[in-house]
Structures are given as C-alpha cells and as structure tokens.
Design a protein around this motif. Structure first.
Motif, PDB file in Angstrom:
ATOM      1  N   PRO A  86       2.592   8.009   3.916  1.00 50.93           N
ATOM      2  CA  PRO A  86       3.005   8.107   4.957  1.00 50.93           C
ATOM      3  C   PRO A  86       3.660   9.175   5.612  1.00 50.93           C
ATOM      4  N   ILE A  87       4.665   9.799   4.786  1.00 54.42           N
ATOM      5  CA  ILE A  87       5.139  11.102   5.115  1.00 54.42           C
ATOM      6  C   ILE A  87       4.206  12.262   5.242  1.00 54.42           C
ATOM      7  N   ALA A  88       2.980  12.201   4.496  1.00 51.57           N
ATOM      8  CA  ALA A  88       1.930  13.362   4.519  1.00 51.57           C
ATOM      9  C   ALA A  88       1.190  13.059   5.883  1.00 51.57           C
ATOM     10  N   GLU A  89       1.074  11.741   6.377  1.00 53.35           N
ATOM     11  CA  GLU A  89       0.386  11.655   7.778  1.00 53.35           C
ATOM     12  C   GLU A  89       1.532  12.200   8.892  1.00 53.35           C
ATOM     13  N   LEU A  90       2.820  11.809   8.643  1.00 56.61           N
ATOM     14  CA  LEU A  90       3.700  12.325   9.686  1.00 56.61           C
ATOM     15  C   LEU A  90       3.719  13.991   9.853  1.00 56.61           C
ATOM     16  N   LEU A  91       3.661  14.647   8.571  1.00 62.61           N
ATOM     17  CA  LEU A  91       3.624  16.085   8.581  1.00 62.61           C
ATOM     18  C   LEU A  91       2.396  16.650   8.731  1.00 62.61           C
ATOM     19  N   GLY A  92       1.314  16.043   8.392  1.00 61.09           N
ATOM     20  CA  GLY A  92      -0.181  16.601   8.935  1.00 61.09           C
ATOM     21  C   GLY A  92      -0.412  17.350   7.421  1.00 61.09           C
ATOM     22  N   CYS A  93      -0.288  16.643   6.420  1.00 64.46           N
ATOM     23  CA  CYS A  93      -0.824  17.452   5.201  1.00 64.46           C
ATOM     24  C   CYS A  93      -1.433  16.454   4.308  1.00 64.46           C
ATOM     25  N   ARG A  94      -1.633  16.896   3.050  1.00 60.03           N
ATOM     26  CA  ARG A  94      -2.423  15.867   1.940  1.00 60.03           C
ATOM     27  C   ARG A  94      -1.165  15.231   1.242  1.00 60.03           C
ATOM     28  N   THR A  95      -1.504  14.066   0.913  1.00 56.65           N
ATOM     29  CA  THR A  95      -0.408  13.039   0.179  1.00 56.65           C
ATOM     30  C   THR A  95      -0.121  13.798  -1.137  1.00 56.65           C
TER      31      THR A  95
END
Ligand SMILES: Cc1ncc(COP(=O)(O)O)c(C=O)c1O
Length: 423
Positions: A86-95
């Motif tokens: 979910p953090i990757a999604e918020l930041l716009g990068c890969r997990t």
C-alpha cells in the motif's frame, strides 16, 4: 463573493470522504470541546483502529512469545509485507522498491552511505537553503564523515531576492553550471517550512543530466501528494509515517531504492535483515543482499512501531489517493481564500497554484515575532492546533482524511479573533 460558514457546512455535507473523520481520535480543546486540528503536517491523528492493531501485536507477543515470528496473525518475520504494497501504491512505485524500516534521518544516512560516492571533483551535495535541520545535519555530517568541509562541499540553493519559494529553473541552472562538481542532489517533495511542492520529475531529470545521484525527502509528501515517485526516476527516497500517514509518534519510516540499483554489489551498510530471506535465519557467515530495497534493511522489524500504520493505510485504501487529493486541493484553496478575505495582517507564503503545494499553508504574521507568538498562543488557548516556526510563521494543514471545510472556517475565525484581541 465572500465565503461563509453555510458554504463550509454545505461542502462538508456534500463530501463523500466526510464519514472517515469519525474513524480518528480528535484531541480536546481546553474548554473540553473538540479541538480544531490543522497539524497533520507534523503529527497525524490517531486512527481509532490503531489500538486494535497494536493490541493484536501485543496479544500475539503475550500468547506466542518467540513463536510469534512465524505464528503471529501477521507473522513478524514478514510483517512489513503488509505495508510495502500500500505504501508503494501511495508513492507510485513498485513494492520491491520499498523497505519499511527505521525512521527518516536514519534512512537518509543509510541512503547517503550507499549513494553518495564522491569521486575527484564530483563531490558536492546540493540541498535547498532552509532545509529541515535534520536533512542539513545529515548532509553536512556525511560530508565530514568523508573528510570534506560542508563550507566547500554543501551547496544550498536559495530563493531569489524578494522571493520566499525556490524555482525549479534555478536548480536546473545550478546543475548545468556546476554539474561536474555535484555528486548528489537531496531535494524535498514538499518543503517543510513554506509548504512548496516541487516538480520532482524536473529535479530528477536535471540531476541525472548533470551526472548526479538524486534522492528525495518525502516527509511532507507521503500521504499528502499523489504518487510523488511515479513520474520521476529518483535513485532513492526516504519518508516518515507520523505526519500525513498517521502512524503515531516516532512511527516506522521507509525508503525507496530504484530498481536499477538492485545489484547486490551496490555498497551499503548492512545488517542481518538485509540478507536474502531464504537463508537469513541459517545465520550464514557471508552477507548476501536480499533482492530489491529489502536488501538495504538492517534490523528485524519494529512491529509495535509499524502496527498503527496498518490501520491508517486501510483508511487510505478506502478513500483512494486521487479522491483525497481532489478534496485536499479544494480544502486548501478554501483556506487560502478565507485567509485573504478575513485576515489582512496574515499572508500565505505557500505558492497559490495547486500543483505547487500540498495541504499546508504557511502563514506569515505581520507585527513581529512577539506578536506572532502571542497570536499563536491565543489560538492554542482557544483549541486551534497548528504550529509555530520562528520567527513569524504559522503552519496549518487541513488534512482531507479527517478535516472538513468547517474546521478551516472555524480556524480562520479563531485566527481573526486572536489577531483582533491582540490589537
Ligand atoms: C523534512 C523532514 N526531514 C526530516 C525529518 C526528521 O525525521 P525523523 O525524526 O523521523 O528522523 C523531519 C521531521 O519532521 C522532516 O519534516
């Protein structure tokens, strides 16, 4: 037409995100009523579900002790996995570009250890003048660690005369002019004091064109600006999760390492938790970096410092970052307009364009620091929580997850009253 309380109430009533406010604990004002909390840029409110997440981790500890590493409801060995996606999604990068670990300044030092590689003339670090002190200390002490003098090797870009904010074109010009001396650019997503948001893709392109590494401090971007890493190819980034991410005081932070740096041969300061997962617990003699950003971890997971983040990220999932940003832009524009209409002794130094700011407005009070401090104290005494930065700035941020238009209206009315009663 001047904005009114009725308008604020109507806008709250039409806001689909309004029910989320009830999922946070709101502090009380000195009179026992709810405070007007516009301080999420410093410490986000507690999601009510954080208690249950912490209690679950503590219960698993009580019930399982060491067996909780594998047997806890969320096994501690891989606890961060629930957070990285979910953090990757918020930041716009890969997990796999994310490691949830430590706190911001520690992560910054670790990233500098991996990415600041002075060579010959190329040894300067570029930051913004007026950077958050910890960032400046990190850059300056890191240079000293390499035997270099910050007076020579730390370049601080200042706003132009008569301006408060920085211009991306000035960063580009410096990188064009002195590119061969610059090893690394450390830049904020949103500047902590002015609230200015930067075009990070532009900063990244300019740094890379000059042959420098570029890292972002996303302390004031994560959970505030949508997808700050999506359009840039930064080498690394760091953030904390106690501000817009609402994970509680000193909560676990994180770092991003771009996939092109996954080579296990990249220098790093290692620890056992960065060893590849498959053999980590066999305690091998030689360090073999885990794939991805996970290979930059050092210590085992701080489960209790991460538990509230799970609760908060669930609320981000429900709200969606795009809807949050849409509301945030409207809230801050409403705030800006009210300040302009009702408090002529106050001037926002935050850029007025939506793309150049997040939730926060930085308000400069006229009449000198003493008066400013008195006004700030009056606000606090009347239950309006924001913060004060010397010599004359109040920072206040309506946070779309839990603030509404009425909060903003009430805040500006209190500010107006505090200014009036100070003469
Ligand atoms: C821009 C910025 N950088 C660094 C820090 C320091 O964070 P930490 O205490 O988590 O290391 C903060 C804290 O507020 C910050 O706002």
């Amino acid at each position: 037409m001047a904005l009114t309380r009725e308008e604020a109430l109507q806008r709250d009533a039409a806001d689909p995100l309004q029910p989320l406010r009830g999922r946070f604990a709101l502090p009380l004002a000195p009179d026992g009523g709810p405070a007007i909390y516009l301080c999420g840029h410093s410490l986000g409110l507690m999601p009510l579900a954080a208690r249950a997440e912490i209690a679950a981790a503590v219960d698993d500890w009580a019930r399982l002790a060491v067996l909780g590493h594998e047997g806890a409801r969320r096994p501690w060995i891989t606890y961060h996995d629930a957070l990285a996606a979910p953090i990757a999604e918020l930041l716009g990068c890969r997990t796999d570009e994310i490691a949830i670990m430590n706190s911001l300044s520690v992560n910054l030092q670790l990233m500098l250890a991996s990415f600041y590689r002075p060579l010959g003339r190329r040894r300067c670090i570029v930051i913004e003048a007026g950077a958050f002190p910890s960032d400046r200390y990190a850059a300056a002490t890191h240079l000293q660690w390499h035997g270099l003098a910050p007076a020579e090797a730390l370049i601080e870009i200042t706003p132009r005369d008569g301006e408060e904010c920085l211009r991306e074109e000035d960063v580009e010009a410096l990188l064009e002019r002195r590119g061969e001396e610059i090893a690394l650019v450390l830049w904020p997503g949103v500047q902590y004091l002015t609230g200015q948001a930067f075009d990070l893709a532009r900063i990244e392109r300019a740094a890379h064109a000059a042959g420098a590494i570029v890292g972002f401090d996303l302390a004031h971007s994560a959970g505030n600006m949508p997808f700050p890493l999506r359009d840039s190819a930064a080498d690394f980034a760091v953030w904390c999760s106690y501000k817009y991410l609402n994970a509680g005081p000193g909560a676990i932070g994180g770092c991003f390492v771009h996939r092109r740096h996954f080579d296990p041969a990249r220098p790093r300061l290692g620890g056992w938790w960065g060893h590849e997962l498959a053999t980590r617990l066999r305690m091998p003699h030689e360090f073999r970096a885990a794939a991805g950003a996970a290979g930059f971890q050092l210590s085992n997971q701080s489960v209790l410092a991460a538990a509230p983040l799970i609760a908060s990220l669930e609320l981000f999932r429900m709200a969606g970052m795009r809807r949050l940003r849409e509301k945030s832009v409207a809230l801050t524009a409403f705030f800006d307009q009210l300040i302009a209409e009702r408090t002529p002794q106050v001037r926002s130094i935050t850029p007025s364009a939506a793309a150049a700011r997040g939730a926060q407005l930085s308000l400069r009070l006229s009449g000198g620091p003493e008066r400013g401090r008195r006004v700030f104290q009056r606000l606090a005494a009347h239950g309006a929580i924001c913060d004060w930065r010397e010599p004359d700035i109040i920072r206040a941020a309506p946070v779309p997850l839990y603030n509404g238009f009425e909060d903003v209206f009430n805040f500006v009315v209190r500010l107006e009253e505090a200014l009036r009663s100070d003469g």
